[in-house]
Design a protein around this motif. Structure first.
Motif, PDB file in Angstrom:
ATOM      1  N   ALA A  44       0.819  -1.216   0.000  1.00  0.00           N
ATOM      2  CA  ALA A  44       0.000   0.000   0.000  1.00  0.00           C
ATOM      3  C   ALA A  44       0.852   1.266   0.000  1.00  0.00           C
ATOM      4  CB  ALA A  44      -0.924  -0.002   1.217  1.00  0.00           C
ATOM      5  N   GLY A  45       2.185   1.087   0.007  1.00  0.00           N
ATOM      6  CA  GLY A  45       3.068   2.252   0.003  1.00  0.00           C
ATOM      7  C   GLY A  45       3.147   2.953   1.334  1.00  0.00           C
ATOM      8  N   LYS A  46       2.790   2.254   2.424  1.00  0.00           N
ATOM      9  CA  LYS A  46       2.821   2.850   3.751  1.00  0.00           C
ATOM     10  C   LYS A  46       4.072   2.476   4.540  1.00  0.00           C
ATOM     11  CE  LYS A  46      -2.240   2.909   4.174  1.00  0.00           C
ATOM     12  NZ  LYS A  46      -3.411   2.417   4.957  1.00  0.00           N
ATOM     13  N   ARG A  47       4.859   1.558   3.992  1.00  0.00           N
ATOM     14  CA  ARG A  47       6.046   1.065   4.690  1.00  0.00           C
ATOM     15  C   ARG A  47       7.164   0.851   3.691  1.00  0.00           C
ATOM     16  NH1 ARG A  47       7.556   1.102   9.994  1.00  0.00           N
ATOM     17  NH2 ARG A  47       9.012  -0.569  10.429  1.00  0.00           N
ATOM     18  N   ILE A  48       8.371   1.317   4.025  1.00  0.00           N
ATOM     19  CA  ILE A  48       9.519   1.143   3.145  1.00  0.00           C
ATOM     20  C   ILE A  48      10.059  -0.273   3.319  1.00  0.00           C
ATOM     21  CG2 ILE A  48      11.824   1.978   2.554  1.00  0.00           C
ATOM     22  CD1 ILE A  48      11.045   4.654   3.890  1.00  0.00           C
ATOM     23  N   PRO A  49      10.113  -1.062   2.254  1.00  0.00           N
ATOM     24  CA  PRO A  49      10.601  -2.440   2.398  1.00  0.00           C
ATOM     25  C   PRO A  49      12.108  -2.485   2.638  1.00  0.00           C
ATOM     26  CG  PRO A  49      10.208  -1.950   0.094  1.00  0.00           C
ATOM     27  CD  PRO A  49       9.693  -0.769   0.877  1.00  0.00           C
ATOM     28  N   ARG A  50      12.527  -3.341   3.573  1.00  0.00           N
ATOM     29  CA  ARG A  50      13.948  -3.526   3.827  1.00  0.00           C
ATOM     30  C   ARG A  50      14.596  -4.224   2.638  1.00  0.00           C
ATOM     31  NH1 ARG A  50      15.553  -3.710   9.418  1.00  0.00           N
ATOM     32  NH2 ARG A  50      17.035  -5.325   8.817  1.00  0.00           N
ATOM     33  N   PRO A  51      15.923  -4.099   2.457  1.00  0.00           N
ATOM     34  CA  PRO A  51      16.612  -4.757   1.332  1.00  0.00           C
ATOM     35  C   PRO A  51      16.373  -6.257   1.293  1.00  0.00           C
ATOM     36  CG  PRO A  51      18.056  -3.158   2.363  1.00  0.00           C
ATOM     37  CD  PRO A  51      16.845  -3.259   3.237  1.00  0.00           C
TER      38      PRO A  51
END
Length: 292
Positions: free
Chosen positions: A70-77
């Motif tokens: 949803a674009g609410k959390r930056i995904p970790r590598p």
């Protein structure tokens, strides 16, 4: 449930790790995270996987999957690496890591980091604390934790991560010429405690040995001082242009006009001439370390 080395829980009753939230005021950054999230959702749905099933496969909770998509959390590598493997993306998802990593940092820090990455020379005088490029992670965290009004935990983690990432400038090739002049007080104020200060001083001694780096100390006992108007910094680029800023000049604004830059360079030149030489400064830092 799995637990990451940094203490963030994964899968099951997951606890969000501070520092990976999307800044709502950073429109360009939020757009990048939203685009990555849409790509992940489309690929997951194309693969016929439900969010819960996908979360189990990559080692994250269903709630985290929904937040990322949803674009609410930056995904970790590692999230993107595992998603790439599970969805058979052939490296296309993992390739997003660089853009996503930049978005994690505040926009003004991203802009500064981009300029530093292009600079061939940096001149910096610091009076209250060590220059950001010289700071250890421990020192930087203590510095941000002391800011008032107090930063939220996620703001502190984002700021620390951004500051540490900027230190990649020391690994650049060809190496830029980096000149720092630091007030003596910045070497003695024990931000984060005595041991944190010791590790910071040891870091300065290590960085000061690099051939492209000059660190000078401005002793408090000196009677002449051209830097009384505050911090000054100038970044010079390969095309002959430059940008600079000083607290006591041009209302503290960043300037690029050659006439204004000459004033800042003149001021910095006088500061550097009045300070201890790089060799004397290394000996001074070693002395302070011994006293700490």
């Amino acid at each position: 449930m799995q637990v990451d080395p940094d203490g963030a829980e994964r899968s099951g009753g997951e606890t969000d790790e501070p520092g990976w939230e999307v800044d709502p005021d950073d429109e360009s950054g939020a757009a990048v995270v939203a685009t990555v999230g849409r790509q992940l959702r489309l690929r997951r749905e194309t693969a016929g996987m439900r969010a819960a099933e996908f979360g189990v496969a990559i080692g994250y909770g269903e709630d985290q999957v929904y937040k990322v998509e949803a674009g609410k959390r930056i995904p970790r590598p590692e999230y993107l690496d595992r998603a790439d493997e599970v969805l058979g993306a052939g490296g296309l998802i993992a390739a997003m890591k660089k853009d996503v990593a930049e978005v994690r940092y505040p926009k003004k820090i991203r802009d500064l980091a981009r300029m530093e990455a292009k600079a061939v020379e940096l001149l910096a005088y610091g009076d209250h604390n060590l220059h950001g490029l010289l700071q250890t992670e421990e020192y930087a965290r203590a510095l941000f934790e002391m800011r008032q009004p107090a930063y939220a935990r996620d703001e502190i983690e984002r700021a620390v991560a951004a500051r540490v990432a900027r230190r990649s400038i020391f690994e650049r090739s060809p190496a830029p010429a980096l000149s720092f002049v630091q007030e003596e007080v910045t070497l003695r104020r024990p931000l984060g405690g005595r041991m944190a200060l010791r590790r910071q001083l040891e870091c300065l001694l290590e960085v000061g040995q690099l051939r492209n780096v000059a660190i000078q100390v401005m002793p408090t006992s000196l009677e002449d001082h051209a830097g009384m108007q505050g911090e000054t910094q100038v970044l010079k680029f390969g095309d002959g242009t430059a940008v600079g800023r000083s607290e006591g000049a041009f209302a503290g604004r960043a300037v690029s006009d050659p006439k204004q830059l000459r004033i800042l360079e003149l001021r910095y030149g006088m500061i550097r001439a009045q300070a201890l030489t790089p060799r004397e400064s290394m000996a001074f830092i070693e002395q302070v370390l011994g006293e700490t």
